[in-house]
Design an enzyme around this catalytic site. Structure first.
Site, short mmCIF file in Angstrom:
data_model
loop_
_atom_site.label_atom_id
_atom_site.label_comp_id
_atom_site.label_asym_id
_atom_site.label_seq_id
_atom_site.Cartn_x
_atom_site.Cartn_y
_atom_site.Cartn_z
N LEU A 71 0.83 -1.21 0.00
CA LEU A 71 0.00 0.00 0.00
C LEU A 71 0.87 1.26 0.00
O LEU A 71 0.36 2.37 -0.08
CB LEU A 71 -0.89 0.01 1.25
CG LEU A 71 -1.97 -1.07 1.32
CD1 LEU A 71 -2.62 -1.06 2.69
CD2 LEU A 71 -3.01 -0.84 0.25
N SER A 72 2.18 1.08 0.12
CA SER A 72 3.06 2.24 0.28
C SER A 72 3.01 3.22 -0.90
O SER A 72 2.98 4.43 -0.67
CB SER A 72 4.50 1.77 0.52
OG SER A 72 4.57 1.09 1.75
N TYR A 96 -4.59 -5.02 9.41
CA TYR A 96 -5.44 -3.94 8.89
C TYR A 96 -6.37 -4.43 7.78
O TYR A 96 -7.19 -3.68 7.27
CB TYR A 96 -4.59 -2.75 8.39
CG TYR A 96 -3.42 -3.16 7.54
CD1 TYR A 96 -3.57 -3.40 6.18
CD2 TYR A 96 -2.17 -3.30 8.10
CE1 TYR A 96 -2.48 -3.78 5.41
CE2 TYR A 96 -1.07 -3.68 7.35
CZ TYR A 96 -1.24 -3.92 6.00
OH TYR A 96 -0.18 -4.30 5.25
N GLY A 138 -4.88 -2.11 12.81
CA GLY A 138 -3.52 -1.78 12.39
C GLY A 138 -3.38 -0.66 11.37
O GLY A 138 -2.27 -0.31 10.99
N LEU A 162 -2.61 -5.63 15.04
CA LEU A 162 -1.81 -4.97 14.00
C LEU A 162 -2.34 -5.23 12.58
O LEU A 162 -1.97 -4.55 11.64
CB LEU A 162 -0.34 -5.43 14.07
CG LEU A 162 0.59 -4.47 14.81
CD1 LEU A 162 0.22 -4.40 16.27
CD2 LEU A 162 2.05 -4.89 14.67
N ASP A 175 8.56 1.98 12.51
CA ASP A 175 7.44 1.20 13.05
C ASP A 175 7.19 1.54 14.52
O ASP A 175 6.06 1.50 15.00
CB ASP A 175 7.71 -0.31 12.92
CG ASP A 175 7.47 -0.80 11.50
OD1 ASP A 175 6.69 -0.17 10.78
OD2 ASP A 175 8.08 -1.82 11.13
N THR A 195 11.00 -3.55 2.85
CA THR A 195 10.10 -4.51 3.48
C THR A 195 10.61 -5.92 3.23
O THR A 195 11.71 -6.12 2.71
CB THR A 195 8.64 -4.28 3.00
OG1 THR A 195 7.77 -5.12 3.76
CG2 THR A 195 8.47 -4.56 1.52
N LYS A 251 14.57 -6.32 5.26
CA LYS A 251 14.68 -5.41 6.42
C LYS A 251 15.94 -5.63 7.26
O LYS A 251 16.45 -4.69 7.85
CB LYS A 251 13.46 -5.58 7.34
CG LYS A 251 12.21 -4.92 6.82
CD LYS A 251 11.09 -5.11 7.84
CE LYS A 251 9.90 -4.24 7.52
NZ LYS A 251 8.98 -4.12 8.64
P1 NAP Z 1 6.50 -12.27 11.31
O1 NAP Z 1 7.80 -11.62 11.48
O2 NAP Z 1 6.38 -13.45 10.39
O3 NAP Z 1 5.98 -12.70 12.78
C1 NAP Z 1 4.77 -13.38 12.94
C2 NAP Z 1 4.68 -13.92 14.37
O4 NAP Z 1 3.40 -14.54 14.47
C3 NAP Z 1 5.69 -14.98 14.73
O5 NAP Z 1 5.96 -14.88 16.12
C4 NAP Z 1 4.95 -16.28 14.44
O6 NAP Z 1 5.36 -17.40 15.19
C5 NAP Z 1 3.56 -15.90 14.89
N1 NAP Z 1 2.53 -16.71 14.28
C6 NAP Z 1 2.33 -16.92 12.96
N2 NAP Z 1 1.27 -17.73 12.79
C7 NAP Z 1 0.79 -18.02 14.04
C8 NAP Z 1 -0.27 -18.81 14.54
N3 NAP Z 1 -1.06 -19.46 13.70
N4 NAP Z 1 -0.45 -18.88 15.87
C9 NAP Z 1 0.38 -18.24 16.71
N5 NAP Z 1 1.41 -17.47 16.32
C10 NAP Z 1 1.61 -17.37 14.99
O7 NAP Z 1 5.39 -11.26 10.80
P2 NAP Z 1 5.27 -9.67 11.11
O8 NAP Z 1 6.03 -8.93 10.09
O9 NAP Z 1 5.56 -9.47 12.53
O10 NAP Z 1 3.72 -9.42 10.79
C11 NAP Z 1 2.72 -9.98 11.61
C12 NAP Z 1 1.37 -9.33 11.34
O11 NAP Z 1 1.44 -7.94 11.64
C13 NAP Z 1 0.90 -9.41 9.88
O12 NAP Z 1 -0.48 -9.62 9.89
C14 NAP Z 1 1.22 -8.05 9.32
O13 NAP Z 1 0.36 -7.68 8.27
C15 NAP Z 1 0.98 -7.18 10.53
N6 NAP Z 1 1.78 -5.93 10.51
C16 NAP Z 1 1.11 -4.75 10.57
C17 NAP Z 1 1.81 -3.57 10.58
C18 NAP Z 1 1.07 -2.27 10.65
O14 NAP Z 1 1.69 -1.21 10.39
N7 NAP Z 1 -0.18 -2.27 11.01
C19 NAP Z 1 3.21 -3.58 10.53
C20 NAP Z 1 3.87 -4.81 10.48
C21 NAP Z 1 3.14 -5.99 10.47
P3 NAP Z 1 6.50 -18.42 14.65
O15 NAP Z 1 7.80 -17.69 14.77
O16 NAP Z 1 6.36 -19.57 15.58
O17 NAP Z 1 6.15 -18.72 13.22
#
Ligand code: NAP
Length: 311
Positions: free
Chosen positions: A27-28, A248, A269, A246, A114, A73, A77
């Site tokens: 979306l950036s 959206y 989010g 988080l 962030d 991204t 990163k």
């Molecule tokens: P990430 O680095 O892949 O981290 C995801 C985390 O969620 C890991 O700890 C993972 O555990 C855990 N996880 C994944 N599936 C799971 C499940 N079924 N049950 C329990 N834990 C689970 O991803 P991220 O970059 O942090 O992004 C995560 C979410 O945040 C996404 O939905 C993304 O769209 C959103 N986000 C939003 C913003 C914003 O500005 N609003 C910014 C960044 C991210 P494992 O390590 O065990 O796999």
């Protein structure tokens, strides 16, 4: 790079973009093109879909072509950090860069917006309440690191980091201890498995940083209704209870719907996404953008239109 206006002042033609792979859903571009227009600045913001092995050469090329700023991204990163001339303390503590500022002399500086995006998305009253609150972080991945840094900066009384693998929660707690020292904060840190959350003391806040519930799996929730009820049970008469997701897309995740049934205030989010982008844009352009609710609402509508179109 620059042309002349009638008063012979140089007009900057901003060259901005995002490096990632894949980039089909970003979306950036729509956000930053809107910000360029609102700030009345000339420029472009383009998506650069770049595989990992070409990151270095594309970064050098972008700088050589007088680029001004980049977002970074997944999956770049972390990998981009050693390629930069300097990296901010926040980015070092999180271990990831999401924004690169190219200085006029061509040197590159990495930052992470962030943290500020999350912090600024919280209402002032909630920020005041955090030093008396116990907050649970669901997930220990990339975004959890920024949220943890923000909560520690805000002197949250206690944070329990929960993950489906305890070693990931423990590893994030270790990073949290460095953040606590760097920010001179007194926040208490603990860890647990998501499956053992119901054993916790009453909490006042929960923040989902897992993708559980993200479109198209919109029926999923990182924790059950029962667990959520138990976590908030004995504090449910307090004010300031909150659940933040988080995610959206959708804005009203299953988790937020469950929280609303418990009369707990909820946050999605979208504002964090917008505010991390606005913070990056300010770093690149030094533009003065409005801080008003009306401005935020305009940006929300732009992104929501784009999200609807991309379904
Ligand atoms: P990430 O680095 O892949 O981290 C995801 C985390 O969620 C890991 O700890 C993972 O555990 C855990 N996880 C994944 N599936 C799971 C499940 N079924 N049950 C329990 N834990 C689970 O991803 P991220 O970059 O942090 O992004 C995560 C979410 O945040 C996404 O939905 C993304 O769209 C959103 N986000 C939003 C913003 C914003 O500005 N609003 C910014 C960044 C991210 P494992 O390590 O065990 O796999």
């Amino acid at each position: 790079m620059s042309t002349s206006n009638p008063e012979e002042q140089p007009v900057i033609n901003y060259k901005l973009g995002i490096f990632g792979h894949p980039l089909s859903h970003t979306l950036s571009p729509v956000l930053h093109q809107t910000l360029l227009a609102k700030a009345k600045l000339k420029g472009e913001y383009l998506p650069y879909d770049i595989p990992a092995e070409q990151l270095r050469s594309h970064l050098h090329q972008f700088i050589a072509e007088d680029g001004h700023g980049l977002n970074v991204t997944i999956p770049h990163k972390v990998a981009v950090m050693p390629l930069l001339d300097s990296v901010s303390q926040n980015a070092q503590l999180i271990g990831a860069v999401n924004t690169i500022i190219i200085q006029p002399d061509g040197s590159s500086h990495g930052d992470n917006t962030d943290i500020v995006g999350f912090t600024e998305s919280l209402p002032a009253l909630l920020k005041q309440q955090l030093p008396q609150q116990h907050v649970v972080l669901l997930g220990a991945g990339g975004s959890a690191r920024a949220v943890l840094a923000s909560l520690i900066q805000l002197e949250t009384q206690k944070i329990t980091i929960s993950a489906r693998q305890l070693e990931k929660a423990l590893s994030l707690k270790q990073s949290g201890l460095f953040m606590r020292e760097a920010y001179q904060s007194q926040t208490q840190l603990d860890t647990c498995l998501i499956s053992e959350l119901e054993n916790l003391q009453p909490i006042q806040g929960a923040i989902n940083t897992t993708p559980q519930g993200m479109w198209p799996h919109t029926e999923a929730s990182p924790i059950s209704e029962n667990t959520l009820q138990q976590l908030f049970q004995t504090s449910s008469s307090e004010s300031g209870l909150f659940v933040y997701d988080l995610i959206y897309k959708p804005q009203d995740t299953q988790l937020l719907k469950l929280a609303q049934r418990l009369n707990v205030q909820t946050f999605d989010g979208l504002d964090m996404l917008i505010l991390q982008g606005v913070a990056a844009f300010r770093l690149w352009t030094k533009a003065e953008l409005p801080n008003s609710e009306l401005f935020m609402e305009t940006l929300r509508q732009v992104l929501l239109n784009k999200l609807t179109l991309s379904e």
